[in-house]
Design an enzyme around this catalytic site. Sequence first.
Site, PDB file in Angstrom:
ATOM      1  N   ARG A 123      62.456  65.872  61.011  1.00  0.00           N
ATOM      2  CA  ARG A 123      63.917  65.958  60.914  1.00  0.00           C
ATOM      3  C   ARG A 123      64.445  67.388  60.968  1.00  0.00           C
ATOM      4  O   ARG A 123      65.074  67.864  60.019  1.00  0.00           O
ATOM      5  CB  ARG A 123      64.416  65.224  59.685  1.00  0.00           C
ATOM      6  CG  ARG A 123      63.958  63.756  59.691  1.00  0.00           C
ATOM      7  CD  ARG A 123      64.500  62.967  58.552  1.00  0.00           C
ATOM      8  NE  ARG A 123      65.925  62.678  58.720  1.00  0.00           N
ATOM      9  CZ  ARG A 123      66.621  61.945  57.856  1.00  0.00           C
ATOM     10  NH1 ARG A 123      66.034  61.461  56.794  1.00  0.00           N
ATOM     11  NH2 ARG A 123      67.882  61.711  58.036  1.00  0.00           N
ATOM     12  N   ASP A 308      67.921  52.114  60.677  1.00  0.00           N
ATOM     13  CA  ASP A 308      67.986  51.859  59.234  1.00  0.00           C
ATOM     14  C   ASP A 308      67.858  50.378  58.885  1.00  0.00           C
ATOM     15  O   ASP A 308      67.842  50.026  57.704  1.00  0.00           O
ATOM     16  CB  ASP A 308      69.288  52.431  58.646  1.00  0.00           C
ATOM     17  CG  ASP A 308      69.359  53.950  58.759  1.00  0.00           C
ATOM     18  OD1 ASP A 308      70.458  54.496  58.610  1.00  0.00           O
ATOM     19  OD2 ASP A 308      68.309  54.569  59.014  1.00  0.00           O
ATOM     20  N   ARG A 400      69.109  55.318  45.845  1.00  0.00           N
ATOM     21  CA  ARG A 400      69.823  56.279  46.676  1.00  0.00           C
ATOM     22  C   ARG A 400      70.825  55.593  47.587  1.00  0.00           C
ATOM     23  O   ARG A 400      71.816  56.181  48.000  1.00  0.00           O
ATOM     24  CB  ARG A 400      68.852  57.066  47.554  1.00  0.00           C
ATOM     25  CG  ARG A 400      67.794  57.836  46.775  1.00  0.00           C
ATOM     26  CD  ARG A 400      66.997  58.693  47.703  1.00  0.00           C
ATOM     27  NE  ARG A 400      67.896  59.620  48.395  1.00  0.00           N
ATOM     28  CZ  ARG A 400      67.455  60.612  49.149  1.00  0.00           C
ATOM     29  NH1 ARG A 400      66.155  60.763  49.323  1.00  0.00           N
ATOM     30  NH2 ARG A 400      68.290  61.433  49.744  1.00  0.00           N
TER      31      ARG A 400
HETATM   32  C1  EPZ Z   1      71.556  59.848  59.840  1.00  0.00           C
HETATM   33  O1  EPZ Z   1      70.527  60.817  59.648  1.00  0.00           O
HETATM   34  C2  EPZ Z   1      71.453  58.900  58.642  1.00  0.00           C
HETATM   35  N1  EPZ Z   1      71.616  59.642  57.414  1.00  0.00           N
HETATM   36  C3  EPZ Z   1      70.087  58.224  58.644  1.00  0.00           C
HETATM   37  O2  EPZ Z   1      70.070  57.262  57.601  1.00  0.00           O
HETATM   38  C4  EPZ Z   1      69.900  57.493  59.960  1.00  0.00           C
HETATM   39  O3  EPZ Z   1      68.609  56.973  60.009  1.00  0.00           O
HETATM   40  C5  EPZ Z   1      70.090  58.459  61.133  1.00  0.00           C
HETATM   41  O4  EPZ Z   1      71.367  59.110  61.052  1.00  0.00           O
HETATM   42  C6  EPZ Z   1      70.022  57.761  62.476  1.00  0.00           C
HETATM   43  O5  EPZ Z   1      70.935  56.732  62.565  1.00  0.00           O
HETATM   44  C7  EPZ Z   1      72.865  59.994  57.022  1.00  0.00           C
HETATM   45  O6  EPZ Z   1      73.870  59.745  57.661  1.00  0.00           O
HETATM   46  C8  EPZ Z   1      72.971  60.746  55.734  1.00  0.00           C
HETATM   47  P1  EPZ Z   1      69.976  62.139  63.336  1.00  0.00           P
HETATM   48  P2  EPZ Z   1      70.481  62.155  60.519  1.00  0.00           P
HETATM   49  O7  EPZ Z   1      70.389  63.554  63.294  1.00  0.00           O
HETATM   50  O8  EPZ Z   1      71.864  62.601  60.790  1.00  0.00           O
HETATM   51  C9  EPZ Z   1      66.392  64.357  65.596  1.00  0.00           C
HETATM   52  C10 EPZ Z   1      69.279  56.135  55.687  1.00  0.00           C
HETATM   53  O9  EPZ Z   1      68.315  55.367  55.557  1.00  0.00           O
HETATM   54  N2  EPZ Z   1      67.152  65.596  65.342  1.00  0.00           N
HETATM   55  O10 EPZ Z   1      70.817  61.182  64.100  1.00  0.00           O
HETATM   56  O11 EPZ Z   1      69.561  63.089  59.856  1.00  0.00           O
HETATM   57  C11 EPZ Z   1      65.854  63.739  64.308  1.00  0.00           C
HETATM   58  O12 EPZ Z   1      64.662  64.313  63.896  1.00  0.00           O
HETATM   59  C12 EPZ Z   1      69.131  57.421  56.518  1.00  0.00           C
HETATM   60  O13 EPZ Z   1      70.403  55.949  55.198  1.00  0.00           O
HETATM   61  C13 EPZ Z   1      66.704  66.776  65.895  1.00  0.00           C
HETATM   62  O14 EPZ Z   1      65.684  66.812  66.585  1.00  0.00           O
HETATM   63  O15 EPZ Z   1      69.792  61.600  61.855  1.00  0.00           O
HETATM   64  C14 EPZ Z   1      65.728  62.277  64.701  1.00  0.00           C
HETATM   65  O16 EPZ Z   1      64.518  62.076  65.319  1.00  0.00           O
HETATM   66  C15 EPZ Z   1      67.729  57.691  56.928  1.00  0.00           C
HETATM   67  N3  EPZ Z   1      67.407  67.908  65.657  1.00  0.00           N
HETATM   68  C16 EPZ Z   1      66.899  62.090  65.660  1.00  0.00           C
HETATM   69  O17 EPZ Z   1      67.286  63.383  66.114  1.00  0.00           O
HETATM   70  C17 EPZ Z   1      68.561  67.911  64.894  1.00  0.00           C
HETATM   71  O18 EPZ Z   1      69.177  68.966  64.699  1.00  0.00           O
HETATM   72  C18 EPZ Z   1      68.120  61.411  65.055  1.00  0.00           C
HETATM   73  O19 EPZ Z   1      68.462  62.074  63.861  1.00  0.00           O
HETATM   74  C19 EPZ Z   1      69.005  66.701  64.364  1.00  0.00           C
HETATM   75  C20 EPZ Z   1      68.285  65.552  64.611  1.00  0.00           C
END
Ligand code: EPZ
Length: 422
Positions: A123, A308, A400
């Site tokens: 992440r 999720d 959480r």
């Molecule tokens: C949000 O996380 C949610 N959390 C997550 O819910 C959810 O699983 C996720 O979105 C996807 O829908 C909140 O809103 C607080 P992303 P987020 O940035 O924003 C990669 C739950 O169970 N990435 O969309 O952190 C990342 O590693 C949680 O409630 C990068 O590479 O998710 C992932 O593989 C868990 N670089 C993908 O993108 C970055 O700068 C999607 O992550 C950002 C992300």
Amino acid sequence: MDSIVVTGNGPLNGQIPIAGAKNACLTLMPATLLSDEPLTLTNAPRLSDIAMMGTLLQSLGAEVAQMQGGKVLALSSHALDTHVAEYDIVRKMRASILVLGPMLARDGHAIVSLPGGCAIGARPVDLHLRALEAMGAELDLRDGYVHAKASGGLRGGTFEFPIVSVGATENALMAATLAKGTTVLKNAAREPEIADLARCLRKMGAQIEGEETGTITVQGVDRLGGATHAVVPDRIELGTYMIAPAICGGAVECLGGRIELVQAFCDALDRAGIAVEETEGGLTVTRGDTPVRAVDVVTAPFPGFPTDLQAQMMALMCTAEGTSVLEERIFENRFMHAPELMRMGAQIDVQGGTATVTGVDRLRGAPVMATDLRASVSLILAGLAAEGETTVHRVYHLDRGYESVEQKLRNVGAKIERISGQ
Ligand code: EPZ
């Protein structure tokens, strides 16, 4: 540490109220940093993550008051005492990174601890940083912190996300509201939480278009005002409770649920032979004696199937008729619930990002370990349909993201209780 004991107890019937969305509230709260006028959030969920975000905002000098038993949050940040989001808070909750964009946009500087990885994946936050750099931010990563500066304020820019990121879109969207000029965010996330954030920011005076299209355009303004905003219902809590009658039989109405929040998920339930009906109050899921059909699922950004809800769907597929293939394409390590479900007699073969589930007649209760938020609730769902008793350890993960889970399930006939300090 608390545990939860679930005993399979047959069909579930009744109503479950759906709370406000954790993942919307976690981005709406930092929006208070964009204005020196009060922001009031109603329909807020009562969760440990929300309390943690409150603690973070207070550590910066914002005021956070909970009213009506926590369902209403009164937020304001006239002036900040500090612009440093400390490691000790950020390490406990990744969403803390969402104070970076608003603080930088508001006062031109911010220092925020890097959140680090978590159980479901590395992440990184590189896209958050690159989007802010596209708005003129100068960033320096030092000692585990992002040191951000925007002397003279942020300016509008265009940024195309190489992959869809919910958090990076939220950070950039909030920052863009006070940037000079026009910002265009391409390949932006379209999750309902993003649309809810845009609605709230517009109430505060922001000029935003396109939040449901994947291309968001923001005309920066000099300042934002206050607002009162109701948090959108939690589509992940909704999907979770829709699985309960699907896995145990019965009919449960999820009050406040809206089909457009979970369309791809409902399509999968429909393919599995589960009836979903829109009602005046929400959504009702009904399952009689008909067996659940095995279905394949691939997780994707909204409007695709939500990652999720992948663990909860896997719990359902454990006793479906046939073999299902679940592909996790968002996070690289999100099958930690599989070995725990196998302790309950499930047949699951995990190869990288693909899990093949061969349905069995019935699961058996067992002691299992929660590893992350959604994995923990999938074990509870599996326990509801299993023979005998399941004890889920480390349920702090659950708190959480799920408000009064035992009470809500008990109200529809589940046999479930929390054991503290086990
Ligand atoms: C949000 O996380 C949610 N959390 C997550 O819910 C959810 O699983 C996720 O979105 C996807 O829908 C909140 O809103 C607080 P992303 P987020 O940035 O924003 C990669 C739950 O169970 N990435 O969309 O952190 C990342 O590693 C949680 O409630 C990068 O590479 O998710 C992932 O593989 C868990 N670089 C993908 O993108 C970055 O700068 C999607 O992550 C950002 C992300």
